[in-house]
Design a protein around this motif. Structure first.
Motif, PDB file in Angstrom:
ATOM      1  N   VAL A 242       0.868  -1.179   0.000  1.00 13.50           N
ATOM      2  CA  VAL A 242       0.000   0.000   0.000  1.00 13.50           C
ATOM      3  C   VAL A 242       0.905   1.229   0.000  1.00 13.50           C
ATOM      4  N   ASP A 243       0.459   2.301  -0.639  1.00 12.54           N
ATOM      5  CA  ASP A 243       1.313   3.482  -0.759  1.00 12.54           C
ATOM      6  C   ASP A 243       1.531   4.190   0.571  1.00 12.54           C
ATOM      7  N   ILE A 244       0.471   4.336   1.375  1.00 13.95           N
ATOM      8  CA  ILE A 244       0.563   5.073   2.636  1.00 13.95           C
ATOM      9  C   ILE A 244      -0.123   4.286   3.748  1.00 13.95           C
ATOM     10  N   VAL A 245       0.563   4.141   4.870  1.00 13.89           N
ATOM     11  CA  VAL A 245      -0.039   3.532   6.062  1.00 13.89           C
ATOM     12  C   VAL A 245       0.018   4.557   7.187  1.00 13.89           C
ATOM     13  N   VAL A 246      -1.122   4.761   7.872  1.00 16.18           N
ATOM     14  CA  VAL A 246      -1.206   5.684   9.002  1.00 16.18           C
ATOM     15  C   VAL A 246      -1.544   4.865  10.241  1.00 16.18           C
ATOM     16  N   THR A 247      -0.625   4.807  11.194  1.00 12.36           N
ATOM     17  CA  THR A 247      -0.855   3.983  12.374  1.00 12.36           C
ATOM     18  C   THR A 247       0.060   4.375  13.519  1.00 12.36           C
ATOM     19  N   SER A 248      -0.403   4.123  14.741  1.00 10.55           N
ATOM     20  CA  SER A 248       0.438   4.307  15.924  1.00 10.55           C
ATOM     21  C   SER A 248       1.057   2.977  16.341  1.00 10.55           C
ATOM     22  N   GLU A 249       0.624   1.917  15.707  1.00  3.65           N
ATOM     23  CA  GLU A 249       1.082   0.580  16.072  1.00  3.65           C
ATOM     24  C   GLU A 249       2.446   0.277  15.462  1.00  3.65           C
ATOM     25  N   SER A 250       3.210  -0.523  16.168  1.00  4.47           N
ATOM     26  CA  SER A 250       4.500  -0.956  15.635  1.00  4.47           C
ATOM     27  C   SER A 250       4.261  -2.154  14.725  1.00  4.47           C
ATOM     28  N   GLY A 251       5.200  -2.444  13.897  1.00  2.00           N
ATOM     29  CA  GLY A 251       5.048  -3.559  12.982  1.00  2.00           C
ATOM     30  C   GLY A 251       5.675  -3.234  11.642  1.00  2.00           C
ATOM     31  N   MET A 252       5.752  -4.233  10.797  1.00  3.32           N
ATOM     32  CA  MET A 252       6.339  -4.076   9.475  1.00  3.32           C
ATOM     33  C   MET A 252       5.212  -3.944   8.455  1.00  3.32           C
TER      34      MET A 252
ATOM     35  N   LEU B 195       5.230   5.573   5.722  1.00  3.20           N
ATOM     36  CA  LEU B 195       4.625   5.217   6.995  1.00  3.20           C
ATOM     37  C   LEU B 195       4.450   6.498   7.806  1.00  3.20           C
ATOM     38  N   LEU B 196       3.208   6.798   8.179  1.00  2.00           N
ATOM     39  CA  LEU B 196       2.897   7.986   8.970  1.00  2.00           C
ATOM     40  C   LEU B 196       2.467   7.570  10.368  1.00  2.00           C
ATOM     41  N   LYS B 197       3.054   8.209  11.369  1.00  2.00           N
ATOM     42  CA  LYS B 197       2.702   7.912  12.757  1.00  2.00           C
ATOM     43  C   LYS B 197       2.254   9.186  13.463  1.00  2.00           C
ATOM     44  N   PRO B 198       1.287   9.073  14.352  1.00  2.00           N
ATOM     45  CA  PRO B 198       0.769  10.271  15.023  1.00  2.00           C
ATOM     46  C   PRO B 198       1.705  10.819  16.088  1.00  2.00           C
ATOM     47  N   ARG B 199       1.732  12.117  16.192  1.00  2.00           N
ATOM     48  CA  ARG B 199       2.371  12.765  17.343  1.00  2.00           C
ATOM     49  C   ARG B 199       1.296  12.792  18.427  1.00  2.00           C
ATOM     50  N   GLU B 200       1.337  11.821  19.300  1.00  2.00           N
ATOM     51  CA  GLU B 200       0.236  11.588  20.242  1.00  2.00           C
ATOM     52  C   GLU B 200       0.358  12.330  21.568  1.00  2.00           C
ATOM     53  N   TYR B 201       1.542  12.823  21.896  1.00  2.81           N
ATOM     54  CA  TYR B 201       1.781  13.295  23.255  1.00  2.81           C
ATOM     55  C   TYR B 201       2.070  14.798  23.321  1.00  2.81           C
ATOM     56  N   VAL B 202       1.654  15.389  24.423  1.00  2.00           N
ATOM     57  CA  VAL B 202       1.913  16.799  24.692  1.00  2.00           C
ATOM     58  C   VAL B 202       2.545  16.915  26.070  1.00  2.00           C
ATOM     59  N   ILE B 203       3.626  17.673  26.143  1.00  2.00           N
ATOM     60  CA  ILE B 203       4.304  17.893  27.419  1.00  2.00           C
ATOM     61  C   ILE B 203       3.912  19.257  27.968  1.00  2.00           C
ATOM     62  N   GLY B 204       3.396  19.270  29.184  1.00  2.00           N
ATOM     63  CA  GLY B 204       3.145  20.516  29.892  1.00  2.00           C
ATOM     64  C   GLY B 204       4.295  20.743  30.851  1.00  2.00           C
ATOM     65  N   ILE B 205       4.805  21.964  30.909  1.00  2.00           N
ATOM     66  CA  ILE B 205       5.989  22.201  31.735  1.00  2.00           C
ATOM     67  C   ILE B 205       5.906  23.541  32.459  1.00  2.00           C
ATOM     68  N   GLY B 206       6.509  23.574  33.622  1.00  2.00           N
ATOM     69  CA  GLY B 206       6.674  24.802  34.381  1.00  2.00           C
ATOM     70  C   GLY B 206       8.057  24.766  35.017  1.00  2.00           C
ATOM     71  N   CYS B 207       8.618  25.923  35.321  1.00  2.00           N
ATOM     72  CA  CYS B 207       9.946  25.922  35.938  1.00  2.00           C
ATOM     73  C   CYS B 207      10.242  27.280  36.556  1.00  2.00           C
ATOM     74  N   LYS B 208      11.203  27.291  37.438  1.00  2.00           N
ATOM     75  CA  LYS B 208      11.701  28.548  37.970  1.00  2.00           C
ATOM     76  C   LYS B 208      12.421  29.290  36.853  1.00  2.00           C
ATOM     77  N   ARG B 209      12.424  30.595  36.948  1.00  2.00           N
ATOM     78  CA  ARG B 209      13.053  31.418  35.930  1.00  2.00           C
ATOM     79  C   ARG B 209      14.550  31.109  35.809  1.00  2.00           C
ATOM     80  N   GLY B 210      15.005  30.962  34.558  1.00  2.00           N
ATOM     81  CA  GLY B 210      16.434  30.828  34.305  1.00  2.00           C
ATOM     82  C   GLY B 210      16.980  29.417  34.288  1.00  2.00           C
ATOM     83  N   LYS B 211      16.119  28.407  34.268  1.00  2.00           N
ATOM     84  CA  LYS B 211      16.620  27.045  34.165  1.00  2.00           C
ATOM     85  C   LYS B 211      17.335  26.857  32.827  1.00  2.00           C
TER      86      LYS B 211
END
Length: 372
Positions: free
Chosen positions: A220-230, A236-252
């Protein structure tokens, strides 16, 4: 989005100011929290207005462009295409990582995207600038001028990353030749975007694309999946599934941020290619340690006001101290979920280390051919 505009003449300088003024009041640019910075190599321009926000570039244009590329800022050169090409040439890597570069003549007649038209959004920005300034966009990407499906643009709009970029040319060549392409999307993640009744739109899927049931048992020309495998696929397109929320003291420092984030995503078995964005409160929009980490990994950094974070619903790890300092009881958890939308779920609640806090959320991903 940060847009850096550089001019070389008085006419170019005046045009850059006009563009900035228009963009900073533009609804679409406000929606993506765009920042526009003006630069010039015209010494005579600096005496025009002592209070101007335009920065005179003392280094070579090449050095300036290298810094912008490192920061992954969008660049708009108001001048000859040759100036832009020679300036950015030493820093070009590949179409998945290059910063968007556009050129506009000093009369404001034409706007030309010359690098990262799809992934970086240069084509889209060129069309938008043309629309609001009256210029003519000069788009040279074959799939765009022929109004054909572009797999890299499809990936960007749906928050997917391309595992094997060499396949882009293979698929695009097939599309431009008028041949049908096949696509298989992981079950449950195909958002059937049909147009409202009475509104004309491309059929679903667009003409020339054949959907194959998942998981494909043939090439198949294009596969879209988050699953591993051949998979026997060109792309092969994989989703960017995660978001990082962050906080910190000034100047890290960037190293401290890097060590903290890298350790936590490694503990969860997440790679940086799976991260859609890093997010925080607006007071951290200029936090260099976070900015540098995001630039290194090629991940966008979003910030939200305390009021915007308060709108996120859920049970959060509250902190009276944080609320007193920034106006909201929790930054990292709320910021992560703010990007994910309603279906997002925290997979790593707030954790703290050495003056830094972090939370990770997972979004419910679906793909659609109009990217909405």
């Amino acid at each position: 989005m940060e847009l850096s505009i550089i001019s070389f003449t008085k006419n170019g300088k005046h045009l850059s100011e006009k563009i900035k003024n228009i963009l900073m009041t533009d609804v679409e640019m406000q929606a993506v929290k765009a920042e526009v910075h003006l630069y010039t190599k015209c010494k005579a321009c600096m005496s025009d207005n002592l209070n101007s926000s335009i920065v005179f570039v003392k280094t070579s244009v090449r050095e300036w462009a290298g810094l912008q590329m490192q920061k992954r800022n969008v660049m708009l050169f108001i001048g000859a295409c040759g100036i832009a090409v020679r300036a950015v040439a030493p820093f070009i890597t590949d179409k998945l990582h290059d910063a968007p570069v556009l050129v506009m003549d000093e009369a404001g007649k034409y706007v030309i995207p010359i690098l990262s038209g799809h992934i970086g959004g240069a084509n889209e920005l060129a069309n938008h600038i043309a629309k609001i300034t009256g210029a003519e966009p000069v788009i040279t990407t074959a799939t765009d001028i022929n109004q054909k499906f572009a797999v890299d643009l499809f990936a960007k709009r749906n928050g997917l990353y391309i595992v094997n970029k060499d396949g882009i040319v293979k698929v695009s060549s097939k599309v431009l030749a008028g041949n049908e392409i096949t696509m298989s999307i992981e079950t449950g993640h195909n958002k059937n975007c049909m147009p409202p009744e009475g509104v004309e739109s491309a059929a679903y899927p667009p003409e020339g694309i054949k959907l194959i049931p998942y998981s494909p048992t043939e090439a198949v020309d294009i596969v879209v999946t988050s699953e591993s495998g051949m998979f026997d696929t060109a792309i092969l397109l994989k989703p960017r599934e995660y978001v990082i929320g962050i906080g910190c003291k000034r100047g890290k420092s960037a190293d401290e941020i890097d060590n903290f984030l890298t350790k936590k995503i490694n503990e969860l078995g997440i790679s940086s290619t799976q991260i859609l964005a890093v997010s925080s409160i607006s007071q951290k929009r200029d936090e260099q340690g976070i900015i540098e980490w995001c630039q290194k990994e090629g991940i966008p950094f979003f910030t939200y006001t305390a009021e915007e974070l308060k709108e996120v619903e859920g049970n959060f790890t509250e902190s009276a101290f944080v609320k007193e300092q920034v106006g909201v009881d929790n930054v990292c958890e709320r910021a992560a979920l703010r990007v994910c939308g309603e279906a997002g779920k925290l997979i790593l609640p707030k954790c703290a280390e050495n003056g830094m806090t972090l939370a990770i959320a997972k979004r419910e991903w679906k793909v659609c051919f109009d990217g909405k």
